[in-house]
Design an enzyme around this catalytic site. Structure first.
Site, PDB file in Angstrom:
ATOM      1  NE  ARG A 118       9.432  64.455  19.467  1.00  0.00           N
ATOM      2  CZ  ARG A 118       8.103  64.355  19.404  1.00  0.00           C
ATOM      3  NH1 ARG A 118       7.463  63.683  20.342  1.00  0.00           N
ATOM      4  NH2 ARG A 118       7.425  64.912  18.425  1.00  0.00           N
TER       5      ARG A 118
ATOM      6  CG  HIS B  96      -1.060  68.751  17.982  1.00  0.00           C
ATOM      7  ND1 HIS B  96      -2.219  68.537  18.687  1.00  0.00           N
ATOM      8  CD2 HIS B  96      -0.187  67.780  18.361  1.00  0.00           C
ATOM      9  CE1 HIS B  96      -2.062  67.479  19.465  1.00  0.00           C
ATOM     10  NE2 HIS B  96      -0.847  67.001  19.281  1.00  0.00           N
TER      11      HIS B  96
ATOM     12  CD1 TRP C 291      -5.409  52.679  18.647  1.00  0.00           C
ATOM     13  CD2 TRP C 291      -7.415  52.588  19.624  1.00  0.00           C
ATOM     14  NE1 TRP C 291      -6.278  52.099  17.750  1.00  0.00           N
ATOM     15  CE2 TRP C 291      -7.516  52.034  18.326  1.00  0.00           C
ATOM     16  CE3 TRP C 291      -8.543  52.634  20.420  1.00  0.00           C
ATOM     17  CZ2 TRP C 291      -8.713  51.545  17.814  1.00  0.00           C
ATOM     18  CZ3 TRP C 291      -9.742  52.141  19.929  1.00  0.00           C
ATOM     19  CH2 TRP C 291      -9.810  51.597  18.632  1.00  0.00           C
ATOM     20  NE  ARG C 292      -3.266  60.003  15.938  1.00  0.00           N
ATOM     21  CZ  ARG C 292      -2.318  60.461  15.112  1.00  0.00           C
ATOM     22  NH1 ARG C 292      -1.111  60.699  15.566  1.00  0.00           N
ATOM     23  NH2 ARG C 292      -2.587  60.709  13.841  1.00  0.00           N
TER      24      ARG C 292
ATOM     25  CD  GLU D  45      -5.190  70.654  16.872  1.00  0.00           C
ATOM     26  OE1 GLU D  45      -4.160  70.355  17.494  1.00  0.00           O
ATOM     27  OE2 GLU D  45      -5.771  71.742  17.020  1.00  0.00           O
TER      28      GLU D  45
ATOM     29  CE  LYS E 238       0.394  65.616  22.723  1.00  0.00           C
ATOM     30  NZ  LYS E 238      -0.230  64.556  21.913  1.00  0.00           N
TER      31      LYS E 238
ATOM     32  CB  SER F  66       2.382  58.665  15.869  1.00  0.00           C
ATOM     33  OG  SER F  66       2.806  59.159  17.125  1.00  0.00           O
TER      34      SER F  66
ATOM     35  CD  GLN G  61       6.079  59.882  18.117  1.00  0.00           C
ATOM     36  OE1 GLN G  61       6.153  58.746  17.651  1.00  0.00           O
ATOM     37  NE2 GLN G  61       4.965  60.370  18.623  1.00  0.00           N
TER      38      GLN G  61
END
Length: 250
Positions: free
Chosen positions: A216, A146, A50-51, A89, A173, A235, A239
């Protein structure tokens, strides 16, 4: 022995990489639409992020709590990662260290989430405190970095990932932007090197944009334990729609 991390009922670092999609709706109605899409594509999805920074009213706790309750009630046992992505980021949240810490501590102390994304760029004292708070409350910490400008050297990427582990984070990450195919290969090599040095520490890495899409898909080869697909709207650059991603990974 391969290290693993449990997020809800999932074991990260064991078997095939898990697939995660992000809820990025800007209000409750948009989140409801994403929940419907999730239910339609559930077979391809292991986890939800959930962003919260995508909400119009993300700074209002009552709004956050209402939507968190909605998500939890509708998705069953699917684990949820709470993320507030800051502007530096690649996100939408313009925050001070104090407001970021307060928001993440709210999420950590709520009963809605299974994991929390903590940006590595904050001062070590604050990020370390958030990591320990998450651990004390039974949440897994994803310590993220990021870079939307470039792909650093292999050693620099390994150092970033190792630093996240040194801070006490459960899963490092790293997302970087490639300019060439060689950049994508460097990201894959850095992932493999960290996995070897840390004896199987679960890690999440991705090379962004269309050029980096292969990263990915081939987590089973590179050692990246989780990948992000999209429900409908991406997002992050590069992606892949999650059902298409699932077919490509099989």
């Amino acid at each position: 022995m391969v290290k693993t991390v449990r997020i809800g009922h999932l074991t990260i670092g064991e078997g095939a990489p898990k697939r995660c999609v992000s809820f990025i709706g800007n209000n409750k109605a948009a989140i409801k639409t994403e929940i419907m899409l999730f239910k339609q594509k559930k077979q391809a999805i292991d986890m939800i992020e959930w962003r919260v920074d995508c909400l119009d009213k993300w700074q209002e706790r009552t709004e956050c709590e209402a939507i968190a309750q909605l998500i939890k009630a509708e998705i069953g046992e699917t684990p949820v990662i709470f993320t507030c992505r800051t502007m530096r980021e690649g996100g939408l949240a313009q925050v001070t260290a104090e407001s970021y810490s307060e928001l993440l501590n709210w999420a950590i102390n709520s009963s809605f989430f299974d994991a929390i994304d903590i940006e590595q760029a904050w001062e070590e004292e604050m990020s370390g405190s958030l990591i320990q708070s998450a651990k004390s409350n039974g949440l897994v910490s994803l310590v993220s970095h990021h870079n939307f400008e470039e792909t650093p050297s292999i050693e620099a990427m390994v150092t970033l990932l190792s630093k996240a582990e040194q801070l006490g984070g459960d899963i490092p990450k790293l997302a970087v932007m490639p300019q060439t195919k060689m950049d994508v290969l460097r990201l894959l090599e850095a992932t493999l090197l960290l996995s070897e040095r840390s004896k199987g520490q679960p890690v999440i890495t991705m090379s962004m944009g269309e050029l980096g899409q292969v990263s990915r898909v081939i987590g089973s080869f590179s050692g990246s334990a989780l990948t992000f697909g999209s429900l409908q709207q991406a997002s992050a650059p590069g992606q892949i729609e999650v059902e298409t991603l699932a077919q490509m990974m099989n």
